[in-house]
Structure formats: structure tokens, C-alpha cells
Design a protein around this motif. Structure first.
Motif, PDB file in Angstrom:
ATOM      1  N   SER A   2      -0.655   6.561  -0.293  1.00 13.79           N
ATOM      2  CA  SER A   2      -0.835   5.136  -0.536  1.00 13.79           C
ATOM      3  C   SER A   2      -1.788   4.469   0.458  1.00 13.79           C
ATOM      4  O   SER A   2      -2.432   3.496   0.122  1.00 13.79           O
ATOM      5  CB  SER A   2       0.511   4.415  -0.547  1.00 13.79           C
ATOM      6  OG  SER A   2       1.061   4.458   0.747  1.00 13.79           O
ATOM      7  N   ILE A   5      -5.382   4.077  -0.741  1.00 11.67           N
ATOM      8  CA  ILE A   5      -5.703   3.215  -1.879  1.00 11.67           C
ATOM      9  C   ILE A   5      -6.337   1.915  -1.400  1.00 11.67           C
ATOM     10  O   ILE A   5      -5.811   1.244  -0.514  1.00 11.67           O
ATOM     11  CB  ILE A   5      -4.435   2.936  -2.723  1.00 11.67           C
ATOM     12  CG1 ILE A   5      -3.949   4.243  -3.369  1.00 11.67           C
ATOM     13  CG2 ILE A   5      -4.720   1.906  -3.811  1.00 11.67           C
ATOM     14  CD1 ILE A   5      -2.692   4.116  -4.185  1.00 11.67           C
ATOM     15  N   ARG A   7      -7.259  -1.857  -1.360  1.00 16.14           N
ATOM     16  CA  ARG A   7      -6.579  -3.089  -1.790  1.00 16.14           C
ATOM     17  C   ARG A   7      -7.587  -4.245  -1.711  1.00 16.14           C
ATOM     18  O   ARG A   7      -8.209  -4.447  -0.669  1.00 16.14           O
ATOM     19  CB  ARG A   7      -5.380  -3.341  -0.872  1.00 16.14           C
ATOM     20  CG  ARG A   7      -4.774  -4.737  -0.935  1.00 16.14           C
ATOM     21  CD  ARG A   7      -3.821  -4.899  -2.092  1.00 16.14           C
ATOM     22  NE  ARG A   7      -2.631  -4.094  -2.000  1.00 16.14           N
ATOM     23  CZ  ARG A   7      -1.444  -4.531  -1.541  1.00 16.14           C
ATOM     24  NH1 ARG A   7      -1.309  -5.766  -1.131  1.00 16.14           N
ATOM     25  NH2 ARG A   7      -0.402  -3.734  -1.492  1.00 16.14           N
ATOM     26  N   LYS A 100      -2.527  -2.697 -10.448  1.00 14.88           N
ATOM     27  CA  LYS A 100      -3.169  -1.404 -10.145  1.00 14.88           C
ATOM     28  C   LYS A 100      -4.109  -1.025 -11.284  1.00 14.88           C
ATOM     29  O   LYS A 100      -3.763  -1.205 -12.455  1.00 14.88           O
ATOM     30  CB  LYS A 100      -2.106  -0.315 -10.018  1.00 14.88           C
ATOM     31  CG  LYS A 100      -1.166  -0.535  -8.855  1.00 14.88           C
ATOM     32  CD  LYS A 100      -0.106   0.551  -8.849  1.00 14.88           C
ATOM     33  CE  LYS A 100       0.928   0.222  -7.780  1.00 14.88           C
ATOM     34  NZ  LYS A 100       2.175   0.921  -7.947  1.00 14.88           N
ATOM     35  N   THR A 102      -7.225   2.081 -12.482  1.00 17.49           N
ATOM     36  CA  THR A 102      -7.871   3.356 -12.174  1.00 17.49           C
ATOM     37  C   THR A 102      -9.336   3.253 -12.585  1.00 17.49           C
ATOM     38  O   THR A 102      -9.650   2.755 -13.662  1.00 17.49           O
ATOM     39  CB  THR A 102      -7.193   4.516 -12.952  1.00 17.49           C
ATOM     40  OG1 THR A 102      -5.794   4.447 -12.700  1.00 17.49           O
ATOM     41  CG2 THR A 102      -7.732   5.863 -12.540  1.00 17.49           C
ATOM     42  N   GLU A 108      -7.950   5.025  -7.629  1.00 19.94           N
ATOM     43  CA  GLU A 108      -7.037   3.892  -7.833  1.00 19.94           C
ATOM     44  C   GLU A 108      -7.422   2.720  -6.949  1.00 19.94           C
ATOM     45  O   GLU A 108      -7.847   2.907  -5.807  1.00 19.94           O
ATOM     46  CB  GLU A 108      -5.617   4.310  -7.484  1.00 19.94           C
ATOM     47  CG  GLU A 108      -4.776   4.616  -8.692  1.00 19.94           C
ATOM     48  CD  GLU A 108      -3.336   4.863  -8.345  1.00 19.94           C
ATOM     49  OE1 GLU A 108      -2.771   4.125  -7.512  1.00 19.94           O
ATOM     50  OE2 GLU A 108      -2.761   5.806  -8.910  1.00 19.94           O
ATOM     51  N   GLU A 110      -5.994  -1.400  -5.939  1.00 21.53           N
ATOM     52  CA  GLU A 110      -4.957  -2.416  -6.097  1.00 21.53           C
ATOM     53  C   GLU A 110      -5.593  -3.785  -5.897  1.00 21.53           C
ATOM     54  O   GLU A 110      -6.385  -3.982  -4.965  1.00 21.53           O
ATOM     55  CB  GLU A 110      -3.855  -2.212  -5.068  1.00 21.53           C
ATOM     56  CG  GLU A 110      -3.116  -0.892  -5.286  1.00 21.53           C
ATOM     57  CD  GLU A 110      -1.983  -0.668  -4.296  1.00 21.53           C
ATOM     58  OE1 GLU A 110      -1.157   0.216  -4.559  1.00 21.53           O
ATOM     59  OE2 GLU A 110      -1.936  -1.356  -3.261  1.00 21.53           O
TER      60      GLU A 110
END
Ligand code: NDP
Length: 315
Positions: A2, A5, A7, A100, A102, A108, A110
Motif C-alpha cells: 500500500s 500506491i 495518492r 481507487k 487502475t 493503482e 488513489e
């Protein structure tokens, strides 16, 4: 996993006038927008030769050049414009929730807010001659390109409200307009049909389909076929307007966001809010009625303001 990812505050999906305008406003509001352009960078306008009806361009401009201007302006304020497709979404239904997505089926991201400006795609018949002559006499937008056929003979394919509206619009500019209607009646509203009937230089050929567009680099004419008798004949025209409907680019959001029966996203009242908090929609993806670059840009601005206010209210 995580912590790898990315953001972000504001994700913009789609790079037409709505997306870029949202980007300009979001960037200036310090939302640090990241835009994914989709495969057709610049959107539908890049398929138009000249844009004469966008305010601020007194001499008109080329559709592609105009979208480059939009992009440069969005980047000037720090928009991160990336070439790529959003291939999956997993939106939150909670206020302040994280959405979220893709990218290109692999990465990915966010986002705190999402602005959807994926536009709509004009439907074409799929004839080889039609595809080859797009920009050379074949168009799917009378308001954009009609002016170039001033005093000339054109045909319009289709029988819905769009076709009827485009045909009557063109009748004010062109010498003659012939509508090709594949059934023995039109789908357009009675009021629009009446307007068509009452326009002297507008002729309707029922049970008639486009068989071929004639011309090497520009349109010289069309061959049409009567689907009852199978008889074919040629009509000399310089413009062919395909008006058989648009398809909003909303496949990705099926079952996720509220849409109407034809797939256009539904926004609340005069806002760009969808049914999910923090997810906004702007431009043709939520507007089947006006579909102009300038109206799309207007709703793009609204979506950025709606995003900014949404984030502000969470503080
Ligand atoms: P529609 O789907 O209503 O109509 C498409 C038309 O194209 C139909 O007449 C259809 O024929 C014809 N068509 C489809 N495929 C072919 C083909 N392969 N060959 C020949 N003809 C074909 O799309 P519109 O864009 O006209 O309208 C979309 C929506 O937007 C509608 O709800 C309409 O009412 C609305 N609208 C409202 C306006 C207004 O109120 N001012 C203006 C414009 C649109 P067939 O009838 O045989 O199926």
C-alpha cells in the motif's frame, strides 16, 4: 504494497475541453490535478478540421491546435498530464472516502476526488469510404463543420432528433440538404419532423441507406440504395453528415454511477455531482443535449469548483 500506491487530491479522466478546463481550475486551486488523457488525446475536437464557434478565436482555429492550447494552459498551472487509460474504478460511497482506480490495467492510484470527462463518441456507419473521408467531406457535427458547405449540396444520414436538427441547421447554410432515413418513418419528435417537412430546401428519402461515398480525397457524391427495391442511384454532394447518434464513454462506470437509459451520467441539479460523494462529471459524458466545446468547458470549470468545495467542506 500500500505504501507504493500514489495518492492524489484530484484525478481527471479524459482530455477534451471539459477535462482541460477542470484541470486549469483545479490546478489554480492547488488541487494538484493528475489527468489521464485516454487514447484520443484532446478528445472529439481533434477530429474536426476548423473550430469557428469557440469564443476568443476571432479567426477560428484548428481543433487539434486548440486542444494543444488547452493542454498548455492546464500544464502552465501544474496539471500533471499523463497519457493512459483508466481501466478499472473502485469508487467509495462515503463522504471523504478514497476512490481507487487502475491505470492501463497495472498501476493503482488513489484519489480524493475524481472528475469524469470521458466524453462521447459519434457513431459512424463503418463504411470504408466513410472512414477514409472523415475530414474530407464526412463529418459527424453540423454545428462544427456546416459552415464549410455554404451554398453546397449535402446529405444527412439519420432520422432522430440530432439528424433532424442538423438537417434544418444545414438548410440555412447549404443550397440543398437530403436526409437519408432507413425506415419509412422518422424517429425524431413530431415537432422536429414538422420542421423538416416545412423546410423547402430539405428533402427526405425514406427507406434509403448510404451504400458508398464517392471520392478519393474529398467527397464528390454518394451512392444510395432503396432497401425496399434494392435500386441504387447516385447523388452529387460535397458534404456527408452522419447523425446516427452518440455513445457516451461510460462503460467503465456501469453499475457504479447512475446513468440514464442511453448511458449518459446523471448529475444532480445544476451541479456536476454524481450519485457518489467526491465523484463529478463534466462535458458530453453527462450532456446529450448541447454537446458543444464551450458548454463542455463550462461544466469542466463547474466540476473543479465542485471538487474544491467538496474537499474544503471535509476540513
Ligand atoms: P437516436 O438514437 O435518437 O437516433 C439515431 C437515428 O439514427 C435513428 O433514426 C436511427 O434509425 C438512425 N440510425 C442508427 N443507425 C443507423 C444506420 N446504421 N443507418 C442509418 N440510420 C441509422 O440519436 P439522436 O442523436 O438523434 O438522439 C439522441 C437523444 O438525444 C434522443 O433522446 C434525442 O431525443 C435527444 N436529442 C434531443 C434534442 C433536442 O431535444 N433538441 C436534439 C438532439 C438529440 P432508426 O430510427 O431506424 O433506428
Amino acid at each position: 504494497m500500500s505504501d507504493t500506491i500514489e495518492r492524489i487530491k484530484c484525478l481527471i479522466i479524459g482530455s477534451g475541453p471539459a477535462g482541460y478546463t477542470a484541470a486549469i481550475y483545479a490546478a489554480r486551486a492547488d488541487l494538484k490535478p493528475v489527468m489521464f488523457t485516454g487514447m484520443q488525446m484532446g478528445g472529439q475536437l481533434t477530429t474536426t478540421t476548423e473550430v469557428d464557434n469557440y469564443p476568443g478565436y476571432p479567426k477560428g482555429t484548428d481543433g487539434t491546435a486548440m486542444m494543444d492550447d488547452f493542454k498548455n494552459q492546464a500544464e502552465r498551472f501544474g496539471t500533471d498530464v499523463r497519457f493512459g487509460m483508466i481501466t478499472k474504478v473502485d469508487f467509495s460511497d462515503e463522504v471523504g472516502g478514497i476512490h481507487k482506480v487502475t491505470v492501463d490495467e497495472s498501476k493503482e492510484i488513489e484519489a480524493e476526488t475524481v472528475i469524469i470527462s470521458t466524453g462521447a463518441t459519434a457513431k459512424y456507419l463503418g463504411l470504408e469510404s466513410e472512414q477514409r473521408l472523415i475530414g474530407g467531406g464526412v463529418s459527424a457535427c453540423a454545428t462544427c463543420d456546416g459552415f464549410f458547405y455554404k451554398g453546397q449540396d449535402v446529405i444527412v444520414v439519420g432520422a432522430g432528433d440530432t439528424a433532424a436538427e442538423e438537417a434544418t441547421y444545414l438548410s440555412n447554410i447549404c443550397k440543398s440538404v437530403t436526409m437519408l432515413v432507413r425506415r419509412d418513418e422518422m424517429r425524431a419528435s413530431k415537432a422536429m419532423q414538422k420542421r423538416v417537412q416545412n423546410t423547402p430546401n430539405l428533402k427526405v428519402l425514406f427507406n434509403t441507406e448510404l451504400d458508398e461515398i464517392i471520392g478519393d480525397n474529398v467527397v464528390d457524391g454518394v451512392r444510395v440504395v432503396n432497401n425496399q427495391t434494392q435500386k441504387k442511384h447516385e447523388i452529387a454532394v460535397t458534404g456527408v453528415f452522419i447523425a446516427i447518434g452518440h455513445k457516451p464513454n461510460t462503460e467503465l462506470f456501469k453499475g457504479v454511477l447512475d446513468m440514464n437509459e442511453t448511458g449518459y451520467l446523471i448529475t444532480k441539479g445544476k451541479s456536476t455531482k454524481t450519485n457518489l460523494p467526491g465523484v463529478f462529471a463534466a462535458g458530453d459524458v453527462q450532456d446529450h443535449e448541447y454537446r458543444q466545446a464551450v458548454t463542455a468547458a463550462g461544466t469542466g470549470c463547474m466540476a473543479a469548483l465542485d471538487s474544491e468545495r467538496y474537499l474544503g467542506a471535509l476540513l
